[in-house]
Design a protein around this motif. Structure first.
Motif, mmCIF file in Angstrom:
data_model
loop_
_atom_site.group_PDB
_atom_site.id
_atom_site.type_symbol
_atom_site.label_atom_id
_atom_site.label_comp_id
_atom_site.label_asym_id
_atom_site.label_seq_id
_atom_site.Cartn_x
_atom_site.Cartn_y
_atom_site.Cartn_z
ATOM 1 N N LEU A 263 1.135 6.351 1.631
ATOM 2 C CA LEU A 263 2.396 6.452 2.362
ATOM 3 C C LEU A 263 2.359 7.617 3.343
ATOM 4 O O LEU A 263 2.755 7.493 4.505
ATOM 5 C CB LEU A 263 3.547 6.638 1.385
ATOM 6 C CG LEU A 263 4.043 5.370 0.714
ATOM 7 C CD1 LEU A 263 4.847 5.704 -0.507
ATOM 8 C CD2 LEU A 263 4.896 4.599 1.706
ATOM 9 N N ARG A 264 1.868 8.761 2.860
ATOM 10 C CA ARG A 264 1.909 9.964 3.677
ATOM 11 C C ARG A 264 0.926 9.866 4.839
ATOM 12 O O ARG A 264 1.303 10.033 6.001
ATOM 13 C CB ARG A 264 1.574 11.171 2.788
ATOM 14 C CG ARG A 264 1.464 12.471 3.483
ATOM 15 C CD ARG A 264 2.781 12.907 4.058
ATOM 16 N NE ARG A 264 3.679 13.452 3.047
ATOM 17 C CZ ARG A 264 4.962 13.714 3.273
ATOM 18 N NH1 ARG A 264 5.470 13.468 4.454
ATOM 19 N NH2 ARG A 264 5.726 14.215 2.332
ATOM 20 N N TYR B 172 1.156 7.794 -2.934
ATOM 21 C CA TYR B 172 1.700 8.828 -2.053
ATOM 22 C C TYR B 172 0.775 9.043 -0.859
ATOM 23 O O TYR B 172 1.232 9.161 0.287
ATOM 24 C CB TYR B 172 1.868 10.127 -2.841
ATOM 25 C CG TYR B 172 2.292 11.293 -1.997
ATOM 26 C CD1 TYR B 172 3.610 11.436 -1.605
ATOM 27 C CD2 TYR B 172 1.369 12.253 -1.589
ATOM 28 C CE1 TYR B 172 3.998 12.499 -0.824
ATOM 29 C CE2 TYR B 172 1.744 13.322 -0.820
ATOM 30 C CZ TYR B 172 3.057 13.451 -0.432
ATOM 31 O OH TYR B 172 3.437 14.492 0.344
ATOM 32 N N VAL C 4 7.873 2.824 -1.753
ATOM 33 C CA VAL C 4 8.193 3.983 -2.589
ATOM 34 C C VAL C 4 8.849 3.523 -3.887
ATOM 35 O O VAL C 4 8.447 3.923 -4.990
ATOM 36 C CB VAL C 4 9.135 4.943 -1.829
ATOM 37 C CG1 VAL C 4 9.605 6.038 -2.760
ATOM 38 C CG2 VAL C 4 8.432 5.531 -0.640
ATOM 39 N N THR D 202 10.304 12.819 -4.696
ATOM 40 C CA THR D 202 10.401 11.622 -5.530
ATOM 41 C C THR D 202 9.140 11.432 -6.365
ATOM 42 O O THR D 202 9.201 11.231 -7.589
ATOM 43 C CB THR D 202 10.597 10.378 -4.637
ATOM 44 O OG1 THR D 202 11.652 10.639 -3.748
ATOM 45 C CG2 THR D 202 10.878 9.172 -5.469
ATOM 46 N N PHE E 250 8.578 0.710 3.891
ATOM 47 C CA PHE E 250 8.229 1.974 3.237
ATOM 48 C C PHE E 250 9.146 2.243 2.052
ATOM 49 O O PHE E 250 8.690 2.684 0.990
ATOM 50 C CB PHE E 250 8.307 3.124 4.238
ATOM 51 C CG PHE E 250 7.195 3.073 5.243
ATOM 52 C CD1 PHE E 250 5.934 2.631 4.860
ATOM 53 C CD2 PHE E 250 7.391 3.450 6.549
ATOM 54 C CE1 PHE E 250 4.899 2.568 5.774
ATOM 55 C CE2 PHE E 250 6.360 3.385 7.466
ATOM 56 C CZ PHE E 250 5.109 2.943 7.080
ATOM 57 N N ALA E 251 10.416 1.982 2.244
ATOM 58 C CA ALA E 251 11.340 2.207 1.128
ATOM 59 C C ALA E 251 10.945 1.341 -0.058
ATOM 60 O O ALA E 251 10.908 1.803 -1.206
ATOM 61 C CB ALA E 251 12.770 1.877 1.562
ATOM 62 N N THR F 107 2.871 8.355 7.988
ATOM 63 C CA THR F 107 3.322 9.380 8.920
ATOM 64 C C THR F 107 2.225 9.871 9.851
ATOM 65 O O THR F 107 2.492 10.158 11.012
ATOM 66 C CB THR F 107 3.910 10.588 8.169
ATOM 67 O OG1 THR F 107 2.874 11.173 7.387
ATOM 68 C CG2 THR F 107 5.040 10.168 7.256
ATOM 69 N N ASP G 191 9.923 17.217 0.999
ATOM 70 C CA ASP G 191 10.818 16.227 1.581
ATOM 71 C C ASP G 191 11.094 15.153 0.531
ATOM 72 O O ASP G 191 10.574 15.212 -0.590
ATOM 73 C CB ASP G 191 10.247 15.639 2.875
ATOM 74 C CG ASP G 191 8.887 15.042 2.650
ATOM 75 O OD1 ASP G 191 8.424 15.032 1.500
ATOM 76 O OD2 ASP G 191 8.278 14.592 3.639
ATOM 77 N N LEU H 223 10.229 12.101 0.084
ATOM 78 C CA LEU H 223 9.093 11.346 -0.439
ATOM 79 C C LEU H 223 8.334 12.145 -1.489
ATOM 80 O O LEU H 223 8.102 11.690 -2.619
ATOM 81 C CB LEU H 223 8.170 10.978 0.729
ATOM 82 C CG LEU H 223 6.925 10.194 0.376
ATOM 83 C CD1 LEU H 223 7.286 8.823 -0.099
ATOM 84 C CD2 LEU H 223 6.004 10.107 1.594
#
Lengths: 666, 88
Positions: A250-251, A247, A320, A78, A316-317, A255, A73, A75
């Motif tokens: 974030l992950r 990562y 990242v 990237t 979140f943006a 999520t 995906d 994220l």
């Protein structure tokens, strides 16, 4: 299909390269080519993901949940792209520098496999597997280099990160216990359905990734490792491996465990703020580029954590974006810090330092400890340069002592004694501070440059030890002592000169002469102010040796008086019969303006760079005072904000200028 | 009443600042100059911000004071550490 290929390409490359000696440039170039191919593949994948949404593959036709599920995906892609870019840069740099570890190309490719898989998997357990794969290659990679401190950095890195990985496995076990699945999406759904008990899991995962990132309470390993290892390795660690932490946060936080993330928000913001403050303050206080970068990466990670804790799509943006930018930045900066000695034209000294490493450095760096060992890598080329310069200048008798006191040979000299001081006092300004008693003595003795002789206790003993250490070091030390002695002599002479000059200044009536005298007053053997002008002045003044000493440094007085005397201004504004505060305000504003003029005059006319910096600082403080006066008069808080901002700016300016003046870059 | 207090505070601040700038201009060594110039920030600006707080701009003025009190010693320290090789 592209996902699978993007894993297979570096994997095949790693296997293929592993059989060869990675120190050969051809092998390293092959590695770079594979990385490049991987990068292109990931770009294609990214284009696909961005245009048509996430791509999923279940490997080997197994049913979902059993087979390894790869998912690309936005994220993951990237971060994968960023990491590949960091690896590419580091590898290209390593080729230009010459690789020291036979296995490094293969290891870098294995790292690429691990990172790609980690960012492109949808399964917690395969995440862990790829995580381990990349960590193991990183452990070995970190030990590249020929010196003990390289190995020390790698050892610390391995131990701390093994602990972190262990905590991560505990977190995964807890997650499985809670949800009964290892698939990321399913775990997220089940946790959302029954969020009880997810906090300990979240804490374990946070600690694991915090260790990886070097967040504030878990940062202790990071500076030592980043400073200890080679520059390209540091670039890989900070550019590619730290991505795992960002990562992962974030992950897993964003999520899978969003509730826990929201719950822990204030704590995370506090920790992030602590990271920012701690890292920034430490970075300001450091001397070598690698140390500054290491601490600043602690601070940068704090920013990521703060925006993550703020959450929401924007948070979140931002996280990242910040993580990606920071990773690329740090890669470049670490590589640049490795290339530094090269750009300033010390190529030959660097290579000679590399040659003599085996003879001298292993002995010396085993003896030194702590900071010195960590920073020894940065200093060695400088030392080598210093030795060659001082040897050259001492063999060239025509130069005379004045040449030795110019800027050319001074920066290495300033480094040298600190390097060889006893362990507790080796650390820059703090290490230098206990000097005052010695300085009080030095005021009575003929003055001594700090770099010329050894200033600290048992200087003789240090010198003797240096002599024992290796003939080359001893020769360098002897050369430095010779230069120091000459310098001291030169200083004595110039001291006499300085006493004479003010007489000259007092006699000087012509403006042109005055200017020269002012310049001459700055002609102590200060390292940069004194180049050629003072010598000219000295020759001219030699005749006036008998002039009295008294009127020393008269110069600033007549200059400052017209600017700083308030009484000249007062009567002009006293009339008017206004209210008291208004009158006070008018007078105060004019007065402050005059003070400003005085400070600026000092700034313009002062001979010493540090006094000039001080004048800048004072000027800014006076402007702050001016703003405060405005705030009082207008009763508007905007001026106070401006005052705070200006104060901050002035503070940063002062600190930066003082540091640059003290240790000129390059 | 508060007008008088503000005036006195501003006057005191300006007096100290004057002394500081005079010292900056006239003292001989860097250390002495630092000693004098530190007064501009630590006393002058702080007194001014106290005056601003009294005059009614609120706590933000005291924030300026706190900020200067934190940063000024650090700046002086860095300068003193940097210039320690200068003549005394």
């Amino acid at each position: 299909v592209i996902i699978a290929i993007s894993l297979l390409v570096p994997w095949a490359g790693a296997l293929g390269v592993a059989g060869f000696d990675g120190r050969r440039p051809g092998v390293a170039r092959a590695c770079v080519l594979v990385l490049l191919a991987q990068f292109v593949l990931l770009c294609v994948l990214a284009a696909q993901v961005l245009t048509s949404g996430p791509v999923e593959v279940v490997a080997g036709d197994w049913p979902a949940g059993i087979g390894i599920r790869l998912r690309a995906d936005a994220l993951g892609v990237t971060f994968a792209l960023t990491s590949m870019l960091a690896l590419l840069g580091a590898m290209a740099f390593a080729i230009s520098e010459g690789l020291s570890l036979p296995a490094s190309p293969a290891l870098v490719l294995a790292l690429a496999v691990g990172l790609t898989g980690l960012f492109l998997t949808a399964d917690v357990f395969s995440f862990y597997v790829f995580f381990e794969l990349s960590m193991i290659s990183a452990y070995v990679l970190a030990s590249a280099g020929e010196e003990p401190h390289h190995l020390g950095g790698a050892y610390l890195f391995a131990v701390v990160n093994l602990v972190g990985t262990f905590i991560f496995v505990l977190g995964i076990a807890g997650l499985y216990h809670l949800t009964g699945t290892l698939d990321m999406d399913e775990a997220a759904q089940r946790i959302a359905a029954a969020p009880d008990g997810s906090l300990p899991v979240a804490v374990a995962l946070f600690v694991a990734f915090g260790v990886k990132l070097g967040l504030f309470p878990f940062h202790l390993w990071l500076p030592r490792v980043y400073v200890g290892v080679l520059a390209p390795v540091a670039a890989i660690l900070s550019g590619a491996l730290a991505n795992i932490g960002a990562y992962g946060l974030l992950r897993f936080g964003g999520t899978i465990l969003p509730d826990a993330l929201a719950q822990a928000g204030p704590v995370l913001i506090a920790l992030g703020g602590a990271s920012i403050l701690y890292g920034s303050v430490q970075a300001i206080a450091r001397r070598t580029a690698a140390e500054v970068l290491a601490y600043s990466s602690i601070a940068q990670v704090g920013y990521v954590l703060v925006v993550l804790a703020i959450g929401g799509p924007i948070g979140f943006a931002a996280a990242v974006l910040y993580a990606v930018v920071n990773s690329l930045n740090k890669t470049l900066l670490f590589l640049a810090s490795g290339v530094r000695g090269w750009l300033v034209g010390a190529l030959r000294s660097c290579s000679s330092a590399r040659r003599c490493r085996s003879s001298t450095s292993s002995a010396s760096s085993r003896r030194t400890s702590g900071t010195a060992r960590r920073t020894a890598r940065r200093r060695r080329p400088r030392r080598a340069r210093c030795s060659s310069r001082s040897r050259r200048s001492s063999s060239c008798s025509a130069c005379g002592p004045s040449r030795c006191s110019t800027s050319a040979s001074v920066p290495p000299r300033r480094w040298r004694p600190r390097d060889e001081r006893p362990a507790g006092r080796r650390r820059g300004p703090r290490g230098d501070l206990p000097a005052p008693p010695a300085r009080a003595q030095a005021a009575r003795r003929p003055p001594r440059r700090p770099g010329g002789g050894r200033r600290d206790r048992g200087g003789r003993a240090v010198a003797a030890r240096a002599r024992r250490r290796a003939p080359r070091v001893a020769a360098r030390a002897a050369a430095a002592r010779r230069v120091g002695r000459r310098r001291r002599r030169a200083r004595d002479r110039s001291g006499g000169r300085r006493r004479r000059r003010p007489a000259r200044a007092a006699l000087a009536a012509q403006p042109g002469d005055r200017r020269r005298a002012v310049l001459g007053a700055g002609a102590r053997p200060h390292r940069r102010a004194a180049d050629d002008l003072p010598r000219v002045g000295a020759r001219r003044h030699r005749r006036r040796r008998a002039a009295p000493r008294r009127p020393r440094r008269r110069r600033p007085r007549p200059r400052a008086r017209p600017g700083a005397d308030p009484r000249a201004a007062r009567p002009r504004h006293a009339g008017g019969g206004r209210l008291m505060p208004a009158l006070v305000f008018d007078v105060a504003v004019v007065w402050t303006a005059l003070l400003l003029a005085g400070a600026v005059l000092v700034l313009v006319r002062s001979p010493s760079p540090f006094v000039r910096i001080l004048a800048i600082d004072t000027t800014l403080l006076l402007v702050v005072g001016f703003l405060l006066l405005l705030a009082i008069d207008r009763e508007q808080a905007v001026y106070l904000d401006a005052a705070i901002a200006l104060g901050l700016l002035g503070f940063a300016t002062t600190v930066a200028l003082a540091r640059i003046e003290r240790e000129p870059p390059g | 009443m508060s007008e008088v207090v503000v005036s006195v505070l501003v006057g005191a601040a300006l007096a100290v600042m004057t002394l500081g700038v005079l010292g900056l201009a006239r003292f001989e060594s860097l250390q002495l100059r630092l000693h004098a110039a530190a007064k501009v920030g630590a006393v002058g600006v702080v007194l001014l911000s106290v005056a601003a707080a009294v005059a009614g701009t609120g706590l933000r003025a005291l924030l300026v004071a706190a900020f200067v009190l934190v940063t000024a010693p650090v700046a002086s320290h860095v300068l003193a550490a940097g210039g320690e090789d200068e003549e005394h």
